[in-house]
Design a protein around this motif. Structure first.
Motif, PDB file in Angstrom:
ATOM      1  N   ASP A   1      -3.519  -5.389   3.627  1.00  0.00           N
ATOM      2  CA  ASP A   1      -3.592  -3.936   3.781  1.00  0.00           C
ATOM      3  C   ASP A   1      -4.463  -3.356   2.666  1.00  0.00           C
ATOM      4  O   ASP A   1      -5.330  -4.039   2.136  1.00  0.00           O
ATOM      5  CB  ASP A   1      -2.187  -3.329   3.797  1.00  0.00           C
ATOM      6  CG  ASP A   1      -1.434  -3.554   2.474  1.00  0.00           C
ATOM      7  OD1 ASP A   1      -2.024  -4.125   1.528  1.00  0.00           O
ATOM      8  OD2 ASP A   1      -0.262  -3.148   2.393  1.00  0.00           O
ATOM      9  N   LYS A   2      -4.228  -2.121   2.270  1.00  0.00           N
ATOM     10  CA  LYS A   2      -5.080  -1.433   1.292  1.00  0.00           C
ATOM     11  C   LYS A   2      -4.553  -1.526  -0.139  1.00  0.00           C
ATOM     12  O   LYS A   2      -5.020  -0.782  -1.013  1.00  0.00           O
ATOM     13  CB  LYS A   2      -5.237   0.034   1.695  1.00  0.00           C
ATOM     14  CG  LYS A   2      -5.921   0.235   3.042  1.00  0.00           C
ATOM     15  CD  LYS A   2      -6.012   1.709   3.390  1.00  0.00           C
ATOM     16  CE  LYS A   2      -6.666   1.919   4.751  1.00  0.00           C
ATOM     17  NZ  LYS A   2      -6.694   3.357   5.119  1.00  0.00           N
ATOM     18  N   THR A   3      -3.631  -2.426  -0.396  1.00  0.00           N
ATOM     19  CA  THR A   3      -3.045  -2.538  -1.731  1.00  0.00           C
ATOM     20  C   THR A   3      -4.113  -2.692  -2.810  1.00  0.00           C
ATOM     21  O   THR A   3      -4.115  -1.969  -3.815  1.00  0.00           O
ATOM     22  CB  THR A   3      -2.075  -3.733  -1.799  1.00  0.00           C
ATOM     23  OG1 THR A   3      -1.026  -3.556  -0.854  1.00  0.00           O
ATOM     24  CG2 THR A   3      -1.480  -3.871  -3.192  1.00  0.00           C
TER      25      THR A   3
ATOM     26  N   GLU B   1       0.811  -1.218   0.000  1.00  0.00           N
ATOM     27  CA  GLU B   1       0.000   0.000   0.000  1.00  0.00           C
ATOM     28  C   GLU B   1       0.849   1.275   0.000  1.00  0.00           C
ATOM     29  O   GLU B   1       0.415   2.306  -0.513  1.00  0.00           O
ATOM     30  CB  GLU B   1      -0.958   0.019   1.199  1.00  0.00           C
ATOM     31  CG  GLU B   1      -0.284   0.083   2.551  1.00  0.00           C
ATOM     32  CD  GLU B   1      -1.266   0.153   3.723  1.00  0.00           C
ATOM     33  OE1 GLU B   1      -2.483   0.024   3.472  1.00  0.00           O
ATOM     34  OE2 GLU B   1      -0.810   0.331   4.863  1.00  0.00           O
TER      35      GLU B   1
ATOM     36  N   SER C   1      -7.433  -2.144  -2.783  1.00  0.00           N
ATOM     37  CA  SER C   1      -8.376  -1.031  -2.921  1.00  0.00           C
ATOM     38  C   SER C   1      -7.726   0.156  -3.626  1.00  0.00           C
ATOM     39  O   SER C   1      -8.372   0.834  -4.438  1.00  0.00           O
ATOM     40  CB  SER C   1      -8.923  -0.614  -1.552  1.00  0.00           C
ATOM     41  OG  SER C   1      -7.884  -0.197  -0.687  1.00  0.00           O
ATOM     42  N   ILE C   2      -6.456   0.406  -3.351  1.00  0.00           N
ATOM     43  CA  ILE C   2      -5.748   1.493  -4.042  1.00  0.00           C
ATOM     44  C   ILE C   2      -5.615   1.182  -5.529  1.00  0.00           C
ATOM     45  O   ILE C   2      -5.897   2.025  -6.388  1.00  0.00           O
ATOM     46  CB  ILE C   2      -4.359   1.716  -3.404  1.00  0.00           C
ATOM     47  CG1 ILE C   2      -4.495   2.249  -1.979  1.00  0.00           C
ATOM     48  CG2 ILE C   2      -3.525   2.681  -4.254  1.00  0.00           C
ATOM     49  CD1 ILE C   2      -3.192   2.254  -1.195  1.00  0.00           C
TER      50      ILE C   2
END
Length: 258
Positions: free
Chosen positions: A43-45, A14, A47-48
């Motif tokens: 983590d937010k990987t 992320e 969604s980013i």
């Protein structure tokens, strides 16, 4: 303008993934697809990456069902790839804007099926380390056998010539095994003699741990080449000789050269 398929495995990236994608979007060569295969990030990987992909249809995001390693992620991306050329970019590394344009033109103009380039090193925060990794101008299979001069983030090959080359199931050093497969067929390879990318050296990475690097390289001789213990130890002697006496010639201090 031929399509280039860029394979990007990701895992808990992320902090870097947006900048990595941006470095692809900034390319002066525009006919590419970026295939991001996430290996069960927590983590937010994803969604980013999906947010950016929603606004750029050249970017495609896939998710593995279970954590399987970068080799499986790269092979999954390879199965989805539609391009004439295959390139690789890990989720924390960066390309310079003219990377693809220079390499594709080099392949076309010289009628070559494979090339790579020099690259610069940055730290986890993105600060340049004034370190450039170069390579022999005519890299032979035997040179590559004792040292992986090809940065994974710089290699690009022609699918029409090689087909899609599956990545080894061995979890580490898959890139070296891929280039060995290519060099075994073409015998030698010519790099672009300039830096076209930034390789990020992260804390606790294989590249930062010399002991882990030796262990995984020994595994290449044992499992990929299928050598017995004695032969593998002999190869490691050649590998260490190259690391200590030959490869340092190709590590440049860019600050000193300015």
């Amino acid at each position: 303008m031929e399509l280039v398929s860029i394979i990007t495995p990701s895992f808990n990236s992320e902090k870097f993934i947006a900048e990595t994608i941006q470095s692809v979007q900034n390319q002066t060569y525009h006919n590419w697809e970026m295939i991001i295969v996430d290996d069960c990030s927590t983590d937010k990987t994803v969604s980013i990456a999906e947010y950016i992909a929603d606004n750029d249809n050249r970017i495609k995001v896939y998710k593995l069902d279970k954590n399987s390693g970068t080799g499986i992620a790269r092979n999954t991306g390879l199965e989805k790839a539609l391009g004439k050329y295959i390139a690789f970019l890990d989720a924390d590394d960066l390309w310079k804007p003219n990377k693809l344009e220079i390499q594709v033109n080099f392949l076309r103009n010289n009628n070559l099926p494979f090339t790579f380039s020099f690259y610069d090193c940055i730290n986890e925060q993105g600060t340049e380390l004034n370190k450039r990794v170069e390579a022999p101008r005519n890299l032979s299979y035997m040179q590559l056998f004792f040292c992986n001069y090809v940065g994974n983030l710089t290699g690009i090959y022609d699918v029409n010539y090689f087909g899609k080359i599956a990545i080894s199931s061995i979890r580490k050093r898959q890139d070296w095994m891929l280039w060995l497969t290519i060099l075994k067929k073409v015998k030698s390879a010519q790099p672009i003699p300039e830096s076209l990318a930034f390789y990020r050296i992260r804390e606790n990475s294989i590249s930062a741990s010399k002991l882990d690097l030796l262990k995984h390289n020994f595994g290449v001789y044992r499992r990929f080449h299928g050598f017995n213990l004695a032969h593998s130890l002999l190869c490691m002697t050649g590998f260490l000789f190259t690391q200590l006496l030959i490869k340092p010639r190709y590590i440049k201090n860019t600050k000193a050269s300015i």
